[in-house]
Write a protein that holds these residues in place. Structure first.
Motif, PDB file in Angstrom:
ATOM      1  N   LEU A  94       0.828  -1.205   0.000  1.00 42.62           N
ATOM      2  CA  LEU A  94       0.000   0.000   0.000  1.00 42.62           C
ATOM      3  C   LEU A  94       0.864   1.257   0.000  1.00 42.62           C
ATOM      4  O   LEU A  94       0.512   2.250  -0.642  1.00 42.62           O
ATOM      5  CB  LEU A  94      -0.941  -0.004   1.211  1.00 42.62           C
ATOM      6  N   ALA A  95       1.992   1.212   0.686  1.00 42.63           N
ATOM      7  CA  ALA A  95       2.901   2.362   0.683  1.00 42.63           C
ATOM      8  C   ALA A  95       3.419   2.612  -0.734  1.00 42.63           C
ATOM      9  O   ALA A  95       3.446   3.761  -1.212  1.00 42.63           O
ATOM     10  CB  ALA A  95       4.059   2.120   1.647  1.00 42.63           C
ATOM     11  N   TYR A  96       3.833   1.547  -1.410  1.00 45.63           N
ATOM     12  CA  TYR A  96       4.297   1.663  -2.801  1.00 45.63           C
ATOM     13  C   TYR A  96       3.188   2.241  -3.681  1.00 45.63           C
ATOM     14  O   TYR A  96       3.402   3.174  -4.462  1.00 45.63           O
ATOM     15  CB  TYR A  96       4.726   0.297  -3.332  1.00 45.63           C
ATOM     16  N   GLN A  97       2.004   1.674  -3.552  1.00 47.41           N
ATOM     17  CA  GLN A  97       0.871   2.096  -4.386  1.00 47.41           C
ATOM     18  C   GLN A  97       0.522   3.557  -4.140  1.00 47.41           C
ATOM     19  O   GLN A  97       0.214   4.302  -5.081  1.00 47.41           O
ATOM     20  CB  GLN A  97      -0.328   1.211  -4.040  1.00 47.41           C
ATOM     21  N   SER A  98       0.594   3.980  -2.886  1.00 46.82           N
ATOM     22  CA  SER A  98       0.274   5.369  -2.531  1.00 46.82           C
ATOM     23  C   SER A  98       1.281   6.333  -3.158  1.00 46.82           C
ATOM     24  O   SER A  98       0.907   7.400  -3.656  1.00 46.82           O
ATOM     25  CB  SER A  98       0.260   5.533  -1.008  1.00 46.82           C
ATOM     26  N   LEU A  99       2.556   5.937  -3.149  1.00 50.83           N
ATOM     27  CA  LEU A  99       3.581   6.778  -3.770  1.00 50.83           C
ATOM     28  C   LEU A  99       3.401   6.821  -5.286  1.00 50.83           C
ATOM     29  O   LEU A  99       3.544   7.870  -5.918  1.00 50.83           O
ATOM     30  CB  LEU A  99       4.972   6.246  -3.416  1.00 50.83           C
ATOM     31  N   TYR A 100       3.068   5.678  -5.873  1.00 48.39           N
ATOM     32  CA  TYR A 100       2.836   5.600  -7.321  1.00 48.39           C
ATOM     33  C   TYR A 100       1.679   6.521  -7.711  1.00 48.39           C
ATOM     34  O   TYR A 100       1.764   7.272  -8.693  1.00 48.39           O
ATOM     35  CB  TYR A 100       2.536   4.156  -7.699  1.00 48.39           C
ATOM     36  N   GLN A 101       0.606   6.462  -6.953  1.00 46.93           N
ATOM     37  CA  GLN A 101      -0.587   7.244  -7.285  1.00 46.93           C
ATOM     38  C   GLN A 101      -0.413   8.729  -6.963  1.00 46.93           C
ATOM     39  O   GLN A 101      -1.074   9.572  -7.560  1.00 46.93           O
ATOM     40  CB  GLN A 101      -1.796   6.666  -6.561  1.00 46.93           C
TER      41      GLN A 101
END
Length: 242
Positions: A67-74
């Motif tokens: 989720l941390a990765y996804q949040s940074l991506y988004q």
């Protein structure tokens, strides 16, 4: 700078410092709640997530790092994009394949939460695993599933699981199936593929976001009877560690 502004900045810094402390020390369930809160604080919160991901390397990916990765991506900021490109050029999930298959497009669709496109792409990848005949016909025989490499099934499953906060994936469907004593009718109802005697119609009646029932996706058999999904959920991949 006024005293009020100084107090506000100090208060924000204290809040972020506390969120950071909690993120580093809390169990995964709590971390999943903290990450959106950090994102809402702006650049400072994104900095905390980048530091969190660096600290977690090279431990195996979990729902919180996903989720941390996804949040940074988004978030799509120059700093976040540069960080991800430097440290995670192919995503947070290792894209292992015994069949030489490129799972980067599937990873990108799932990170973007484009679950409909990801579901269609998953079927394409499964057909690639099965061979040229399956690619041409665009669906699977159950006997082809039995010979799939465990590594590839685990990669596909982990991508779905990590980028759905644990809601989707073959392993999730398998756990539900086993909990229902392998009763298919109960499983269809549980995962939202059937209501009473009515099958859920593809694609319009399926739910292509995280409000869907647990195990709703991927549509691993494209509703072609039970034998393909039975082979998928019985595959040796799920009894292995990885």
């Amino acid at each position: 700078m006024t005293d009020q502004m100084t107090a506000s900045i100090t208060g924000d810094s204290s809040k972020i410092a506390e969120l950071k402390r909690q993120l580093q020390s809390s169990p995964e369930k709590k971390q999943l709640q903290l990450i959106p809160e950090l994102v809402s604080t702006g650049a400072a919160g994104l900095d905390v997530l980048m530091e969190f991901l660096k600290e977690q390397q090279p431990t195996p990916v979990n729902l919180a790092t996903g989720l941390a990765y996804q949040s940074l991506y988004q978030a799509d900021t120059p700093i976040a994009n540069e960080f991800l490109q430097t440290h995670f050029p192919t995503g947070i999930v290792p894209l292992s394949s015994e069949g030489g298959i490129d799972y980067r497009p599937l990873q990108q669709l799932l990170v973007k939460q484009d679950f409909l496109a990801a579901d269609r792409h998953t079927l394409e990848k499964l057909c690639e695993l099965a061979g040229p005949a399956a690619v041409q016909r665009k669906w699977l025989y159950f006997s082809e599933v039995e010979s799939f490499p465990s590594t590839d099934l685990q990669t596909i499953n982990t991508l779905w699981f990590i980028h759905s906060q644990g809601k989707f994936g073959f392993s999730v469907q398998r756990d539900l199936w086993l909990s229902l004593n392998k009763n298919w009718e109960k499983l269809w109802e549980k995962i939202g593929w059937k209501t009473g005697n009515s099958w859920t119609r593809y694609p319009g009646e399926f739910t292509w976001n995280l409000s869907a029932p647990v195990g709703h996706l991927p549509l691993s058999n494209q509703l072609r009877g039970v034998r393909v999904i039975a082979s998928l959920l019985s595959h040796p991949a799920w009894s292995m560690k990885g």
